[in-house]
Design a protein around this motif. Sequence first.
Motif, PDB file in Angstrom:
ATOM      1  N   VAL A   6      33.065  37.883  40.661  1.00 54.52           N
ATOM      2  CA  VAL A   6      33.774  39.098  40.678  1.00 54.52           C
ATOM      3  C   VAL A   6      34.639  39.833  39.307  1.00 54.52           C
ATOM      4  N   ALA A   7      34.867  40.851  39.403  1.00 51.02           N
ATOM      5  CA  ALA A   7      34.979  41.791  37.552  1.00 51.02           C
ATOM      6  C   ALA A   7      36.170  42.250  38.357  1.00 51.02           C
ATOM      7  N   LYS A   8      36.631  41.929  36.974  1.00 52.70           N
ATOM      8  CA  LYS A   8      38.441  42.235  36.990  1.00 52.70           C
ATOM      9  C   LYS A   8      38.965  42.878  35.700  1.00 52.70           C
TER      10      LYS A   8
ATOM     11  N   ARG B  46      29.197  36.195  27.450  1.00 51.70           N
ATOM     12  CA  ARG B  46      29.282  37.344  28.131  1.00 51.70           C
ATOM     13  C   ARG B  46      30.620  37.236  28.889  1.00 51.70           C
ATOM     14  N   CYS B  47      31.007  38.806  29.405  1.00 49.48           N
ATOM     15  CA  CYS B  47      32.062  39.010  29.996  1.00 49.48           C
ATOM     16  C   CYS B  47      31.949  38.508  31.777  1.00 49.48           C
ATOM     17  N   LYS B  48      32.736  37.927  32.810  1.00 50.95           N
ATOM     18  CA  LYS B  48      32.699  37.706  33.749  1.00 50.95           C
ATOM     19  C   LYS B  48      32.407  38.492  34.805  1.00 50.95           C
ATOM     20  N   GLY B  49      31.392  38.419  35.338  1.00 44.74           N
ATOM     21  CA  GLY B  49      31.695  39.570  37.118  1.00 44.74           C
ATOM     22  C   GLY B  49      30.524  40.493  36.079  1.00 44.74           C
TER      23      GLY B  49
ATOM     24  N   ALA C  13      47.336  45.789  43.465  1.00 45.73           N
ATOM     25  CA  ALA C  13      47.375  44.668  44.675  1.00 45.73           C
ATOM     26  C   ALA C  13      45.892  45.554  45.581  1.00 45.73           C
ATOM     27  N   GLY C  14      44.674  44.698  45.703  1.00 47.72           N
ATOM     28  CA  GLY C  14      44.279  45.940  47.245  1.00 47.72           C
ATOM     29  C   GLY C  14      43.288  46.436  46.724  1.00 47.72           C
ATOM     30  N   CYS C  15      43.022  46.961  45.574  1.00 50.83           N
ATOM     31  CA  CYS C  15      42.338  47.449  44.638  1.00 50.83           C
ATOM     32  C   CYS C  15      41.164  47.249  44.716  1.00 50.83           C
ATOM     33  N   GLN C  16      39.821  47.313  44.966  1.00 48.47           N
ATOM     34  CA  GLN C  16      39.045  46.519  44.907  1.00 48.47           C
ATOM     35  C   GLN C  16      37.217  46.618  45.459  1.00 48.47           C
TER      36      GLN C  16
END
Length: 217
Positions: free
Chosen positions: A101-103, A173-176, A192-195
């Motif tokens: 999951v990308a952040k 590399r960057c995760k996600g 929070a909750g923005c995904q």
Amino acid sequence: RNNACADLSGPRAPCYCDAYCEKTGDCCEDYPGVCHRAAIHCVVGPWGPWSECSSPCGVGSQDRTRQVTVPPRNGGTPCPDLKQRRGCFGENPACDVAKEVAKILPDSFKRDFKDPWRRPHMLLKEKQPSYCVYFRLKQVGAACRLHVWSSQLMRERRVCVECRPDAVGSGARCKGDGLEGARTFWTATSIAGCQGSWIQESLQETCVCPSLSLIFV
């Protein structure tokens, strides 16, 4: 199936000599002997190989086809299905990457990181160039509409996300950062909750995203 092609049978009722009369039960008496002898039934070749799974990771589908070698004529048996489809589960070796999951954050959080202790492994990171990943947004959570920067995240919008040296993890590399053509997931670190989910369309090495883009965290 030409209704004009008819004759009168023994009891003076109309009878027919087209292939459809077998279903309606009103064939002329000599139909089986004359027409079946001249009929050429459809013949098909063997099934070809199954195609690759449409999804490199997770549930997808695959197809196979076969060809007609002898087409039907004179009321012969019609051809069977020429295409088959079945479910499949893609297990590309890179699927572990697609599960990440990308952040993300807006590029206003971008900072030129300098390690005050000048540690060798951090100095190496500082020298690495950034790269850009372009995604097509597929799902965006309702919570994203509550903030200015995240309200720009809309379904089917193309976004550029920059992987900067300070966000690089293992494997350089960057995760996600995803897998081309595969649906992966993202979350906004500060909201929070923005995904949601997106599909990676391309990756460009040694690249900086334009302003008002996103960065990996």
